[in-house]
Write a protein that holds these residues in place. Structure first.
Motif, PDB file in Angstrom:
ATOM      1  N   ASP A 162       0.821  -1.214   0.000  1.00 21.60           N
ATOM      2  CA  ASP A 162       0.000   0.000   0.000  1.00 21.60           C
ATOM      3  C   ASP A 162       0.854   1.263   0.000  1.00 21.60           C
ATOM      4  OD1 ASP A 162      -2.291  -1.517   0.003  1.00 21.60           O
ATOM      5  OD2 ASP A 162      -2.747  -1.234   2.123  1.00 21.60           O
ATOM      6  N   THR A 163       1.897   1.272   0.836  1.00 23.26           N
ATOM      7  CA  THR A 163       2.714   2.483   0.972  1.00 23.26           C
ATOM      8  C   THR A 163       3.766   2.596  -0.120  1.00 23.26           C
ATOM      9  OG1 THR A 163       2.411   2.396   3.379  1.00 23.26           O
ATOM     10  CG2 THR A 163       4.176   3.806   2.545  1.00 23.26           C
ATOM     11  N   ASN A 164       4.474   1.501  -0.384  1.00 20.98           N
ATOM     12  CA  ASN A 164       5.611   1.562  -1.298  1.00 20.98           C
ATOM     13  C   ASN A 164       5.226   1.450  -2.767  1.00 20.98           C
ATOM     14  OD1 ASN A 164       7.525   1.743   0.827  1.00 20.98           O
ATOM     15  ND2 ASN A 164       7.447  -0.458   1.117  1.00 20.98           N
ATOM     16  N   ILE A 165       4.030   0.931  -3.054  1.00 19.80           N
ATOM     17  CA  ILE A 165       3.647   0.758  -4.458  1.00 19.80           C
ATOM     18  C   ILE A 165       2.400   1.567  -4.799  1.00 19.80           C
ATOM     19  CG2 ILE A 165       3.033  -0.888  -6.260  1.00 19.80           C
ATOM     20  CD1 ILE A 165       4.577  -3.023  -4.722  1.00 19.80           C
ATOM     21  N   LEU A 166       1.277   1.272  -4.155  1.00 18.02           N
ATOM     22  CA  LEU A 166       0.034   1.962  -4.512  1.00 18.02           C
ATOM     23  C   LEU A 166       0.128   3.463  -4.255  1.00 18.02           C
ATOM     24  CD1 LEU A 166      -2.692  -0.556  -3.244  1.00 18.02           C
ATOM     25  CD2 LEU A 166      -1.863  -0.208  -5.573  1.00 18.02           C
ATOM     26  N   ALA A 167       0.703   3.840  -3.105  1.00 19.70           N
ATOM     27  CA  ALA A 167       0.823   5.268  -2.797  1.00 19.70           C
ATOM     28  C   ALA A 167       1.761   5.963  -3.775  1.00 19.70           C
ATOM     29  CB  ALA A 167       1.312   5.463  -1.369  1.00 19.70           C
ATOM     30  N   ALA A 168       2.840   5.281  -4.149  1.00 22.40           N
ATOM     31  CA  ALA A 168       3.784   5.870  -5.115  1.00 22.40           C
ATOM     32  C   ALA A 168       3.104   6.092  -6.462  1.00 22.40           C
ATOM     33  CB  ALA A 168       4.998   4.957  -5.274  1.00 22.40           C
ATOM     34  N   PHE A 169       2.309   5.134  -6.903  1.00 24.20           N
ATOM     35  CA  PHE A 169       1.563   5.306  -8.154  1.00 24.20           C
ATOM     36  C   PHE A 169       0.604   6.485  -8.055  1.00 24.20           C
ATOM     37  CE2 PHE A 169       3.136   1.319  -9.695  1.00 24.20           C
ATOM     38  CZ  PHE A 169       2.851   1.290 -11.060  1.00 24.20           C
ATOM     39  N   ALA A 170      -0.131   6.570  -6.957  1.00 23.04           N
ATOM     40  CA  ALA A 170      -1.122   7.642  -6.794  1.00 23.04           C
ATOM     41  C   ALA A 170      -0.455   9.009  -6.744  1.00 23.04           C
ATOM     42  CB  ALA A 170      -1.947   7.396  -5.528  1.00 23.04           C
ATOM     43  N   PHE A 171       0.643   9.115  -6.010  1.00 25.63           N
ATOM     44  CA  PHE A 171       1.380  10.382  -5.908  1.00 25.63           C
ATOM     45  C   PHE A 171       1.923  10.785  -7.270  1.00 25.63           C
ATOM     46  CE2 PHE A 171       5.185  12.915  -5.126  1.00 25.63           C
ATOM     47  CZ  PHE A 171       4.763  13.813  -4.163  1.00 25.63           C
ATOM     48  N   ALA A 172       2.518   9.823  -7.969  1.00 22.71           N
ATOM     49  CA  ALA A 172       3.075  10.119  -9.286  1.00 22.71           C
ATOM     50  C   ALA A 172       1.992  10.555 -10.260  1.00 22.71           C
ATOM     51  CB  ALA A 172       3.803   8.887  -9.822  1.00 22.71           C
ATOM     52  N   ARG A 173       0.860   9.885 -10.227  1.00 26.95           N
ATOM     53  CA  ARG A 173      -0.230  10.232 -11.133  1.00 26.95           C
ATOM     54  C   ARG A 173      -0.707  11.664 -10.888  1.00 26.95           C
ATOM     55  NH1 ARG A 173      -4.075   8.065 -14.402  1.00 26.95           N
ATOM     56  NH2 ARG A 173      -6.117   9.072 -14.380  1.00 26.95           N
ATOM     57  N   ALA A 174      -0.898  12.012  -9.609  1.00 27.33           N
ATOM     58  CA  ALA A 174      -1.366  13.357  -9.275  1.00 27.33           C
ATOM     59  C   ALA A 174      -0.353  14.414  -9.710  1.00 27.33           C
ATOM     60  CB  ALA A 174      -1.642  13.453  -7.782  1.00 27.33           C
ATOM     61  N   ALA A 175       0.932  14.138  -9.477  1.00 24.41           N
ATOM     62  CA  ALA A 175       1.968  15.104  -9.851  1.00 24.41           C
ATOM     63  C   ALA A 175       2.077  15.247 -11.364  1.00 24.41           C
ATOM     64  CB  ALA A 175       3.309  14.679  -9.265  1.00 24.41           C
ATOM     65  N   VAL A 176       2.116  14.131 -12.066  1.00 23.07           N
ATOM     66  CA  VAL A 176       2.274  14.186 -13.524  1.00 23.07           C
ATOM     67  C   VAL A 176       1.076  14.862 -14.179  1.00 23.07           C
ATOM     68  CG1 VAL A 176       2.410  12.770 -15.616  1.00 23.07           C
ATOM     69  CG2 VAL A 176       3.867  12.247 -13.655  1.00 23.07           C
ATOM     70  N   LEU A 177      -0.120  14.608 -13.674  1.00 21.15           N
ATOM     71  CA  LEU A 177      -1.296  15.279 -14.222  1.00 21.15           C
ATOM     72  C   LEU A 177      -1.167  16.794 -14.108  1.00 21.15           C
ATOM     73  CD1 LEU A 177      -4.245  13.009 -13.012  1.00 21.15           C
ATOM     74  CD2 LEU A 177      -3.619  13.506 -15.389  1.00 21.15           C
ATOM     75  N   GLU A 178      -0.624  17.264 -12.993  1.00 19.67           N
ATOM     76  CA  GLU A 178      -0.413  18.705 -12.830  1.00 19.67           C
ATOM     77  C   GLU A 178       0.682  19.204 -13.774  1.00 19.67           C
ATOM     78  OE1 GLU A 178      -2.105  21.034 -11.039  1.00 19.67           O
ATOM     79  OE2 GLU A 178      -3.510  19.370 -10.805  1.00 19.67           O
ATOM     80  N   PHE A 179       1.765  18.459 -13.887  1.00 21.94           N
ATOM     81  CA  PHE A 179       2.856  18.870 -14.777  1.00 21.94           C
ATOM     82  C   PHE A 179       2.369  19.022 -16.217  1.00 21.94           C
ATOM     83  CE2 PHE A 179       6.135  16.487 -11.924  1.00 21.94           C
ATOM     84  CZ  PHE A 179       6.156  17.539 -11.036  1.00 21.94           C
ATOM     85  N   THR A 180       1.545  18.085 -16.674  1.00 20.80           N
ATOM     86  CA  THR A 180       1.127  18.102 -18.081  1.00 20.80           C
ATOM     87  C   THR A 180       0.243  19.300 -18.409  1.00 20.80           C
ATOM     88  OG1 THR A 180      -0.746  16.631 -17.575  1.00 20.80           O
ATOM     89  CG2 THR A 180       1.301  15.590 -18.332  1.00 20.80           C
ATOM     90  N   LYS A 181      -0.304  19.958 -17.403  1.00 23.38           N
ATOM     91  CA  LYS A 181      -1.129  21.136 -17.626  1.00 23.38           C
ATOM     92  C   LYS A 181      -0.291  22.397 -17.825  1.00 23.38           C
ATOM     93  CE  LYS A 181      -4.751  19.352 -14.528  1.00 23.38           C
ATOM     94  NZ  LYS A 181      -5.435  19.592 -13.229  1.00 23.38           N
TER      95      LYS A 181
ATOM     96  N   LYS B 247      11.817  22.458 -18.606  1.00 21.66           N
ATOM     97  CA  LYS B 247      11.078  21.357 -17.993  1.00 21.66           C
ATOM     98  C   LYS B 247       9.748  21.852 -17.467  1.00 21.66           C
ATOM     99  CE  LYS B 247      14.239  20.154 -14.983  1.00 21.66           C
ATOM    100  NZ  LYS B 247      14.889  19.374 -13.908  1.00 21.66           N
ATOM    101  N   ARG B 248       8.797  20.951 -17.472  1.00 22.53           N
ATOM    102  CA  ARG B 248       7.492  21.260 -16.886  1.00 22.53           C
ATOM    103  C   ARG B 248       7.467  20.949 -15.397  1.00 22.53           C
ATOM    104  NH1 ARG B 248       5.947  19.962 -22.203  1.00 22.53           N
ATOM    105  NH2 ARG B 248       4.454  21.486 -23.023  1.00 22.53           N
TER     106      ARG B 248
END
Length: 262
Positions: free
Chosen positions: A115-134, A151-152
């Motif tokens: 949950d912490t090392n995999i799922l949370a990392a995916f969720a954090f990365a997704r949220a950050a990348v979505l913001e970067f792409t904007k 860089k974005r």
């Protein structure tokens, strides 16, 4: 004064004496607004207060857990708190360590590690990348460190020795850390073409923190920078990653004290 202040987000600050907190302090001094995501509201609020009293702009976004829903909610709250600040640097420093012989590890511990090392990392990365792409490419008038680095945004994952090799008591921990490393490499390849810099660190050795000092009770170890990692020095390496321009990006850095056995 910059016309826009960029935003720095870090997940995982522990007790405020380790890598996450040190990185938050350094980016705050470098002109970023700082969003702190972590469990343990006491330490989180204490660090936010410290940064604000030092003249920075920081806010705490405490979590009950590192589920994808909680992380997504934290990013929504951050955007609401600072709607005009572009997210430029995000650091995933959260982790769950299990150091036990394989047959002693429980199902709950494996699940918490996932949950912490995999799922949370995916969720954090997704949220950050979505913001970067904007965002458009960062410009110097934002007041951050990247300036015209083309860089974005920069996304950094904190890894460990267990990210590249297992050991007798790290079966669950290494599985999670291997996953974060693979995730970071995949994202670096996928989003580099969009000028999003993804990097991973291998922290190879013991970091001097309040917890490790209390465990070791060894003043000579504390005083000898050749045998332990300093979180402030790790933070400087993370700042350097954020500063790198698009002609020479590092995906992975490994950090260890001078006398650490490889």
């Amino acid at each position: 004064m910059p016309s826009v202040r960029p935003l720095f987000v870090v997940a995982g600050i522990g007790d405020g004496s380790g890598t996450g907190a040190a990185t938050a302090r350094l980016f705050a001094r470098s002109g970023y607004r700082v969003a702190l995501i972590s469990r343990g509201p006491e330490y989180l609020n204490k660090l936010a207060t410290e940064l604000n009293q030092a003249g920075a702009e920081a806010a705490a976004f405490p979590l009950n857990d590192y589920t994808p829903a909680s992380i997504k909610s934290a990013f929504v709250s951050i955007k609401s708190h600072w709607p005009s600040s572009p997210l430029r640097v995000a650091v995933f420093n959260a982790g769950y360590g299990v150091w036990k012989p394989f047959l002693d590890i429980t199902e709950d511990e494996v699940r918490e590690s996932i949950d912490t090392n995999i799922l949370a990392a995916f969720a954090f990365a997704r949220a950050a990348v979505l913001e970067f792409t904007k965002l458009e490419l960062e410009t110097a008038n934002e007041g951050g460190v990247a300036g015209n680095a083309r860089k974005r945004g920069t996304l950094i994952f904190t890894g460990a020795t267990a990210s590249i090799r297992g050991n007798t008591t790290t079966s669950a921990f290494s599985a999670g850390k291997f996953a974060i490393r693979a995730l970071s490499q995949s994202l670096a390849k996928e989003f580099g073409k969009q000028n999003i810099h993804v990097a991973h660190s291998i922290i190879d050795g013991t970091i001097i923190t309040d917890r490790t000092k209390s465990q070791r009770k060894d003043p000579s170890w504390e005083a000898n920078q050749d045998v332990r990692l300093d979180p402030n020095s790790i933070a400087k390496s993370y700042l350097h990653l954020a500063e790198q321009d698009s002609s020479a990006w590092a995906w992975e850095i490994d950090l260890r004290p001078a006398h650490e056995k490889w």
